[in-house]
Scaffold this motif. Structure first.
Motif, PDB file in Angstrom:
ATOM      1  N   TRP A 154      54.476  39.570  46.414  1.00  0.00           N
ATOM      2  CA  TRP A 154      53.214  39.594  47.166  1.00  0.00           C
ATOM      3  C   TRP A 154      53.508  39.736  48.637  1.00  0.00           C
ATOM      4  N   GLY A 155      52.901  40.745  49.278  1.00  0.00           N
ATOM      5  CA  GLY A 155      53.117  40.988  50.702  1.00  0.00           C
ATOM      6  C   GLY A 155      51.907  40.654  51.544  1.00  0.00           C
ATOM      7  N   GLY A 156      50.868  40.110  50.952  1.00  0.00           N
ATOM      8  CA  GLY A 156      49.680  39.796  51.713  1.00  0.00           C
ATOM      9  C   GLY A 156      49.707  38.385  52.270  1.00  0.00           C
ATOM     10  N   ALA A 157      48.479  37.860  52.611  1.00  0.00           N
ATOM     11  CA  ALA A 157      48.368  36.507  53.157  1.00  0.00           C
ATOM     12  C   ALA A 157      48.834  35.486  52.124  1.00  0.00           C
ATOM     13  N   ARG A 158      49.417  34.431  52.630  1.00  0.00           N
ATOM     14  CA  ARG A 158      49.942  33.404  51.746  1.00  0.00           C
ATOM     15  C   ARG A 158      48.791  32.778  50.946  1.00  0.00           C
ATOM     16  N   GLN A 159      48.989  32.689  49.656  1.00  0.00           N
ATOM     17  CA  GLN A 159      47.975  32.121  48.778  1.00  0.00           C
ATOM     18  C   GLN A 159      48.281  30.646  48.520  1.00  0.00           C
ATOM     19  N   GLN A 160      47.256  29.858  48.546  1.00  0.00           N
ATOM     20  CA  GLN A 160      47.418  28.435  48.291  1.00  0.00           C
ATOM     21  C   GLN A 160      47.525  28.132  46.799  1.00  0.00           C
ATOM     22  N   THR A 161      47.052  29.033  45.985  1.00  0.00           N
ATOM     23  CA  THR A 161      47.077  28.855  44.529  1.00  0.00           C
ATOM     24  C   THR A 161      47.107  30.224  43.877  1.00  0.00           C
ATOM     25  N   SER A 162      47.328  30.262  42.603  1.00  0.00           N
ATOM     26  CA  SER A 162      47.343  31.527  41.866  1.00  0.00           C
ATOM     27  C   SER A 162      45.904  32.042  41.720  1.00  0.00           C
ATOM     28  N   VAL A 163      45.729  33.394  41.844  1.00  0.00           N
ATOM     29  CA  VAL A 163      44.398  34.012  41.812  1.00  0.00           C
ATOM     30  C   VAL A 163      44.448  35.265  40.943  1.00  0.00           C
ATOM     31  N   VAL A 164      43.346  35.497  40.220  1.00  0.00           N
ATOM     32  CA  VAL A 164      43.141  36.743  39.487  1.00  0.00           C
ATOM     33  C   VAL A 164      42.024  37.494  40.194  1.00  0.00           C
ATOM     34  N   PHE A 165      42.371  38.651  40.805  1.00  0.00           N
ATOM     35  CA  PHE A 165      41.376  39.483  41.476  1.00  0.00           C
ATOM     36  C   PHE A 165      40.882  40.543  40.486  1.00  0.00           C
ATOM     37  N   TYR A 166      39.583  40.777  40.500  1.00  0.00           N
ATOM     38  CA  TYR A 166      39.001  41.820  39.643  1.00  0.00           C
ATOM     39  C   TYR A 166      38.064  42.668  40.481  1.00  0.00           C
ATOM     40  N   ASN A 167      37.987  43.947  40.139  1.00  0.00           N
ATOM     41  CA  ASN A 167      37.230  44.920  40.921  1.00  0.00           C
ATOM     42  C   ASN A 167      35.884  45.207  40.243  1.00  0.00           C
ATOM     43  N   GLY A 168      34.839  44.468  40.620  1.00  0.00           N
ATOM     44  CA  GLY A 168      33.490  44.715  40.114  1.00  0.00           C
ATOM     45  C   GLY A 168      33.146  43.831  38.931  1.00  0.00           C
ATOM     46  N   PRO A 169      31.818  43.671  38.705  1.00  0.00           N
ATOM     47  CA  PRO A 169      31.349  42.808  37.600  1.00  0.00           C
ATOM     48  C   PRO A 169      31.820  43.276  36.229  1.00  0.00           C
ATOM     49  N   ALA A 170      32.101  44.586  36.096  1.00  0.00           N
ATOM     50  CA  ALA A 170      32.520  45.090  34.787  1.00  0.00           C
ATOM     51  C   ALA A 170      33.868  44.528  34.368  1.00  0.00           C
ATOM     52  N   GLN A 171      34.670  44.055  35.331  1.00  0.00           N
ATOM     53  CA  GLN A 171      36.003  43.536  35.037  1.00  0.00           C
ATOM     54  C   GLN A 171      36.031  42.006  34.958  1.00  0.00           C
ATOM     55  N   LYS A 172      34.874  41.366  35.077  1.00  0.00           N
ATOM     56  CA  LYS A 172      34.868  39.911  35.102  1.00  0.00           C
ATOM     57  C   LYS A 172      35.340  39.312  33.773  1.00  0.00           C
ATOM     58  N   ALA A 173      34.904  39.895  32.666  1.00  0.00           N
ATOM     59  CA  ALA A 173      35.323  39.380  31.361  1.00  0.00           C
ATOM     60  C   ALA A 173      36.826  39.533  31.186  1.00  0.00           C
ATOM     61  N   ASN A 174      37.386  40.636  31.685  1.00  0.00           N
ATOM     62  CA  ASN A 174      38.829  40.832  31.602  1.00  0.00           C
ATOM     63  C   ASN A 174      39.567  39.814  32.467  1.00  0.00           C
ATOM     64  N   ALA A 175      39.027  39.531  33.651  1.00  0.00           N
ATOM     65  CA  ALA A 175      39.649  38.547  34.532  1.00  0.00           C
ATOM     66  C   ALA A 175      39.608  37.160  33.908  1.00  0.00           C
ATOM     67  N   GLU A 176      38.513  36.818  33.272  1.00  0.00           N
ATOM     68  CA  GLU A 176      38.417  35.514  32.605  1.00  0.00           C
ATOM     69  C   GLU A 176      39.431  35.402  31.469  1.00  0.00           C
ATOM     70  N   LEU A 181      44.645  33.156  29.655  1.00  0.00           N
ATOM     71  CA  LEU A 181      45.992  33.387  29.124  1.00  0.00           C
ATOM     72  C   LEU A 181      47.073  32.776  30.013  1.00  0.00           C
ATOM     73  N   LEU A 182      46.922  32.922  31.328  1.00  0.00           N
ATOM     74  CA  LEU A 182      47.959  32.475  32.253  1.00  0.00           C
ATOM     75  C   LEU A 182      47.695  31.101  32.840  1.00  0.00           C
ATOM     76  N   GLY A 183      46.558  30.500  32.505  1.00  0.00           N
ATOM     77  CA  GLY A 183      46.240  29.186  33.055  1.00  0.00           C
ATOM     78  C   GLY A 183      45.815  29.235  34.505  1.00  0.00           C
ATOM     79  N   ILE A 184      45.165  30.307  34.933  1.00  0.00           N
ATOM     80  CA  ILE A 184      44.701  30.473  36.320  1.00  0.00           C
ATOM     81  C   ILE A 184      43.183  30.323  36.323  1.00  0.00           C
ATOM     82  N   ALA A 185      42.688  29.357  37.099  1.00  0.00           N
ATOM     83  CA  ALA A 185      41.249  29.081  37.102  1.00  0.00           C
ATOM     84  C   ALA A 185      40.513  29.827  38.211  1.00  0.00           C
ATOM     85  N   THR A 186      41.229  30.309  39.227  1.00  0.00           N
ATOM     86  CA  THR A 186      40.556  30.948  40.363  1.00  0.00           C
ATOM     87  C   THR A 186      40.402  32.431  40.097  1.00  0.00           C
ATOM     88  N   LEU A 187      39.164  32.906  40.103  1.00  0.00           N
ATOM     89  CA  LEU A 187      38.832  34.314  39.896  1.00  0.00           C
ATOM     90  C   LEU A 187      38.057  34.796  41.105  1.00  0.00           C
TER      91      LEU A 187
END
Length: 206
Positions: A154-176, A181-187
């Motif tokens: 990761w080359g961006g800003a330091r993250q305080q926790t693990s995050v799953v980013f999704y592009n648009g509402p159509a990808q929300k179910a995939n992000a969930e 699967l990975l135990g990441i609660a932040t979407l």
């Protein structure tokens, strides 16, 4: 005077009683029918009074009450008595599906979830100091049937926790699904990435 000589029939004593055949004048027929008609009228009046008043006083023919009882029993036998099964709805008559009361919010299990599309590529970036973490998580993702995208640090800003980013509402179910699967609660919904799904592994990820 006649020219014939007098005979024995002309000698009628003046003081004698009346002789010869005679009939007594009969009484008028109406006088004989009067008593009969009077008796008949009285009997008719008595019968009429008895017919009208005796039923009201409770004096009826002996067979009247028996006939009424027979009719009542016949009517009772003809009309079917209500059964308990008819009064109480059986279990088979109840609807198989339970209906939610008005104004209640349907539970999550009742709400159909959107289909998960595992053909969407998943990019994984390691935002921790643990070397090879992105590759290890990539193996877990591909083993679950997902299409693996780019891997790297990761080359961006330091993250305080693990995050799953999704592009648009159509990808929300995939992000969930990925977060589960990975135990990441932040979407986070973000259009900054060209990838539909981006996983950034932050501090504390195991």
């Amino acid at each position: 005077m006649t020219k014939y000589a007098r005979d024995e029939f002309d000698r009628v004593p003046e003081t004698s009683t009346r002789q010869g055949v005679h009939r007594t004048v009969s009484a008028p027929r109406s006088r004989r029918l009067g008593p009969i008609l009077s008796f008949g009228a009285a009997a008719l009046a008595i019968g009429l009074v008895a017919f009208l008043l005796l039923p009201k006083l409770g004096f009826g023919p002996a067979g009247g009450s028996a006939m009424t009882a027979d009719q009542a029993s016949n009517n009772a036998a003809a009309s079917p008595a209500p059964t308990t099964a008819a009064a109480t709805p059986s279990a088979s008559s109840e609807p198989t599906g339970s209906l939610a009361p008005a104004g209640s919010t349907p539970s999550a299990s009742a709400t159909p979830s959107a289909a998960v599309d595992k053909t969407q590529p998943v990019a994984i970036y390691n935002g921790t100091a643990t070397a090879g973490l992105a590759g290890r998580v990539g193996t877990t993702v591909t083993s679950a049937g997902w299409v693996l995208g780019p891997l790297g640090n990761w080359g961006g800003a330091r993250q305080q926790t693990s995050v799953v980013f999704y592009n648009g509402p159509a990808q929300k179910a995939n992000a969930e699904a990925l977060g589960s699967l990975l135990g990441i609660a932040t979407l986070v919904d973000s259009a900054e990435f060209k990838m539909p799904l981006v996983v950034v592994l932050g501090p504390g990820f195991k």
